[in-house]
Design an enzyme around this catalytic site. Structure first.
Site, PDB file in Angstrom:
ATOM      1  N   HIS A 138     -32.263 -34.613  -7.756  1.00  0.00           N
ATOM      2  CA  HIS A 138     -32.649 -33.903  -8.979  1.00  0.00           C
ATOM      3  C   HIS A 138     -32.329 -34.702 -10.247  1.00  0.00           C
ATOM      4  O   HIS A 138     -32.837 -34.385 -11.323  1.00  0.00           O
ATOM      5  CB  HIS A 138     -32.012 -32.504  -9.038  1.00  0.00           C
ATOM      6  CG  HIS A 138     -30.540 -32.488  -9.371  1.00  0.00           C
ATOM      7  ND1 HIS A 138     -29.551 -32.390  -8.410  1.00  0.00           N
ATOM      8  CD2 HIS A 138     -29.893 -32.542 -10.554  1.00  0.00           C
ATOM      9  CE1 HIS A 138     -28.368 -32.363  -8.990  1.00  0.00           C
ATOM     10  NE2 HIS A 138     -28.552 -32.463 -10.305  1.00  0.00           N
ATOM     11  N   ASP A 168     -31.082 -33.280  -1.481  1.00  0.00           N
ATOM     12  CA  ASP A 168     -30.770 -33.666  -2.866  1.00  0.00           C
ATOM     13  C   ASP A 168     -30.098 -35.046  -2.933  1.00  0.00           C
ATOM     14  O   ASP A 168     -29.141 -35.244  -3.679  1.00  0.00           O
ATOM     15  CB  ASP A 168     -29.886 -32.613  -3.530  1.00  0.00           C
ATOM     16  CG  ASP A 168     -29.866 -32.761  -5.055  1.00  0.00           C
ATOM     17  OD1 ASP A 168     -30.815 -33.359  -5.597  1.00  0.00           O
ATOM     18  OD2 ASP A 168     -28.903 -32.278  -5.695  1.00  0.00           O
ATOM     19  N   GLY A 239     -24.317 -33.659 -15.968  1.00  0.00           N
ATOM     20  CA  GLY A 239     -24.084 -35.090 -16.143  1.00  0.00           C
ATOM     21  C   GLY A 239     -23.226 -35.663 -15.029  1.00  0.00           C
ATOM     22  O   GLY A 239     -23.254 -36.863 -14.758  1.00  0.00           O
ATOM     23  N   ASN A 240     -22.430 -34.799 -14.361  1.00  0.00           N
ATOM     24  CA  ASN A 240     -21.639 -35.226 -13.213  1.00  0.00           C
ATOM     25  C   ASN A 240     -22.488 -35.376 -11.957  1.00  0.00           C
ATOM     26  O   ASN A 240     -22.074 -36.026 -10.989  1.00  0.00           O
ATOM     27  CB  ASN A 240     -20.530 -34.215 -12.908  1.00  0.00           C
ATOM     28  CG  ASN A 240     -19.243 -34.484 -13.665  1.00  0.00           C
ATOM     29  OD1 ASN A 240     -18.859 -33.714 -14.540  1.00  0.00           O
ATOM     30  ND2 ASN A 240     -18.591 -35.580 -13.342  1.00  0.00           N
ATOM     31  N   SER A 241     -23.661 -34.767 -11.951  1.00  0.00           N
ATOM     32  CA  SER A 241     -24.512 -34.783 -10.760  1.00  0.00           C
ATOM     33  C   SER A 241     -24.765 -36.206 -10.271  1.00  0.00           C
ATOM     34  O   SER A 241     -25.147 -37.079 -11.054  1.00  0.00           O
ATOM     35  CB  SER A 241     -25.857 -34.122 -11.065  1.00  0.00           C
ATOM     36  OG  SER A 241     -25.708 -32.733 -11.244  1.00  0.00           O
ATOM     37  N   GLY A 297     -39.392 -26.031  16.669  1.00  0.00           N
ATOM     38  CA  GLY A 297     -40.522 -25.114  16.795  1.00  0.00           C
ATOM     39  C   GLY A 297     -40.115 -23.691  17.056  1.00  0.00           C
ATOM     40  O   GLY A 297     -40.714 -23.013  17.903  1.00  0.00           O
ATOM     41  N   VAL A 298     -39.089 -23.215  16.343  1.00  0.00           N
ATOM     42  CA  VAL A 298     -38.633 -21.837  16.490  1.00  0.00           C
ATOM     43  C   VAL A 298     -38.357 -21.224  15.122  1.00  0.00           C
ATOM     44  O   VAL A 298     -38.095 -21.940  14.156  1.00  0.00           O
ATOM     45  CB  VAL A 298     -37.335 -21.738  17.331  1.00  0.00           C
ATOM     46  CG1 VAL A 298     -37.581 -22.136  18.768  1.00  0.00           C
ATOM     47  CG2 VAL A 298     -36.221 -22.576  16.711  1.00  0.00           C
ATOM     48  N   ILE A 300     -35.551 -18.684  13.682  1.00  0.00           N
ATOM     49  CA  ILE A 300     -34.244 -18.228  14.142  1.00  0.00           C
ATOM     50  C   ILE A 300     -33.591 -17.327  13.100  1.00  0.00           C
ATOM     51  O   ILE A 300     -33.979 -17.323  11.930  1.00  0.00           O
ATOM     52  CB  ILE A 300     -33.311 -19.424  14.420  1.00  0.00           C
ATOM     53  CG1 ILE A 300     -33.293 -20.373  13.217  1.00  0.00           C
ATOM     54  CG2 ILE A 300     -33.723 -20.141  15.688  1.00  0.00           C
ATOM     55  CD1 ILE A 300     -32.356 -21.552  13.376  1.00  0.00           C
TER      56      ILE A 300
END
Length: 497
Positions: A138, A168, A239-241, A297-298, A300
């Protein structure tokens, strides 16, 4: 007389103060050898981050991104103001700006003037001397230009090698050599309660250090089913991201990604992506620019205590298979609707998200062992995973909302409905316990207590023989889910045909 009393009182007060002061002085003198030692002992128990920051601060970078808006041709009328934010238009209207039919914002060539470039800012950290940097998806998403700032005041243009929205995580490359690289640890070894430090650029303040402890591990967030977050109380702000989370050995154990806040600022709840997961994603991104995920392919869902009881389980543990996709890896491996997946390889499945993560972490075309609970018995199956797109990795079905009390009226399926659903019964109306559990008009009941419904008599008998909780498989709006209906022994009513 009064004056004398005041003098005596003042004298007594003076004596008292002198005595108290003397006692205090005596006490201070008596404690003086102990106090510094006690203070030193307390200080020695607190973590010292100075060495960690000295050795690792230079591996953290600040990332500035910008996105250039496009000029939009004006075609007259309301299109003349396209590209101008609504709040700015409202402000102009409030001050009487002339938005008449003859007014135009067009530039000299008949196009709308460019809006200022949108800028964003985040953090990252160097993982190899040749300029490979890890950050958040992001942070760089949609950026036309990326500028990486180093602690020695050098700047480089960044190039995105790959980015994964699901986890992310993004990998950025700068053209540089002999850069200081961060030491990478293992998030698997992280313990709740241990001290950690975050370094990043909150609000653009580069190389800011904050500290805290690990508050929890494997934290599930509603919007992120693929990431078992490390939760900390280290102060993290915008800003820490993308910045690193260090343990006391100076090893990166996570990438700071999110905060929980009702104010937009730090509130003591921050979340980091485990470094083990980040490195796994990084390898795919560097090699192919995208992540290759397995597909089972389930559909759940997590077992609730009521559902677990209805399946005869003492503990709500495992991933309940609500639907199996035709011709999928699960279908070919003989996984059935109603199976409870307990293990994926040697990893125990506590809840549905555990299975989602395990399958998503596995590569397509690889073979895995799946242990399921079926009709009270454990069954071991071999499954060869398909290749998943971003939209079809196993997801947890939404639980039905509770309302109402007991009782359903059902009817047989029409020929057209049988082609779509197979065997089952159509719910005409729902009330009482069934409605409370979420069964509603228009649902199609496919199984009761894990057994397919082939007739009304079979359904009626299953309801009559149920103890206090009954699991119903329901087809609804193209999906299939299991719903646990809590039955009251005193109010078991014969179902209406």
């Amino acid at each position: 007389m009064i004056r004398l009393s005041l003098k005596k009182t003042a004298a007594a007060a003076a004596v008292t103060l002198a005595f108290t002061a003397g006692a205090l002085l005596q006490n201070d003198s008596a404690l003086s050898p102990v106090a510094p030692a006690a203070a030193q002992q307390i200080q020695s128990q607190l973590p010292d981050f100075t060495k960690l920051v000295e050795e690792n601060g230079k591996t953290v970078v600040s990332i500035e991104v910008s996105k250039k808006p496009k000029s939009m041709p004006s075609r007259g009328g309301s299109d003349r103001f396209r590209g101008i934010p609504k709040d700015q238009l409202d402000l102009l209207r409030r001050f009487g700006f002339p938005f008449g039919p003859d007014f135009d914002f067009r530039g000299p060539h008949g196009s709308m003037p460019d809006m200022p470039a949108r800028k964003g800012q985040g953090s990252g950290f160097i993982i190899s001397p040749d300029g490979i940097i890890l950050t958040n998806h992001h942070v760089i998403d949609g950026a036309d230009e990326i500028t990486v700032h180093l602690t020695d005041n050098r700047e480089f243009k960044g190039k995105v090698l790959g980015s994964d929205e699901k986890t992310d995580i993004a990998v950025v490359k700068i053209d540089a050599k002999d850069l200081p690289a961060a030491k990478l640890g293992s998030s698997e070894k992280v313990k709740v309660g241990e001290w950690v430090a975050a370094i990043g650029a909150p609000f653009g303040l580069e190389n800011t250090v904050t500290s805290g402890i690990v508050s929890a591990k494997s934290r599930n967030l509603p919007s992120d089913q693929f990431v078992p977050f490390i939760q900390t109380d280290a102060a993290v702000n915008p800003g820490n991201s993308g910045g690193p989370l260090f343990n006391m050995k100076g090893e990166v154990i996570g990438i700071n990604s999110q905060i929980f806040s009702t104010s937009g600022g730090f509130m003591g709840l921050s979340f980091a992506i485990p470094i083990d997961l980040a490195l796994q994603i990084k390898d795919d991104l560097i090699k192919d620019g995208k992540v290759h995920r397995g597909k089972l392919g389930v559909v759940i869902q997590t077992l609730t205590p009521e559902l677990a009881k209805s399946f005869g389980l003492e503990k709500a543990k495992g991933a309940l298979v609500a639907e199996v996709t035709k011709d999928s890896a699960a279908n070919k491996a003989k996984i059935e609707e109603g199976d409870i997946i307990l293990f994926f390889d040697d990893k125990e499945i506590e809840k549905a998200s555990d299975l989602s993560r395990s399958v998503a972490s596995a590569k397509p075309s690889t073979e895995h062992t799946v242990k399921v609970l079926r009709d009270g018995k454990e069954v071991t199956l071999k499954v060869k995973l398909d290749s998943a797109s971003d939209s079809d990795v196993p997801t947890e079905a939404q639980q039905a909302k509770s309302k109402g009390r007991l009782g359903v009226s059902v009817r047989p399926l029409s020929d057209e409905e049988k082609k779509k659903f197979g065997d089952g019964l159509f719910v005409v109306s729902s009330e009482g316990a069934a409605a409370k559990a979420g069964i509603k008009e228009g649902d199609v009941l496919l199984s009761v207590g894990g057994k397919k419904i082939r007739s009304f008599d079979q359904f009626k008998k299953a309801v009559e023989n149920a103890k206090d909780t009954l699991a119903l498989q329901v087809a609804r709006e193209g999906s299939r889910i299991y719903v646990a209906v809590k039955l009251d022994d005193k109010e078991k009513k014969e179902e209406k045909k």
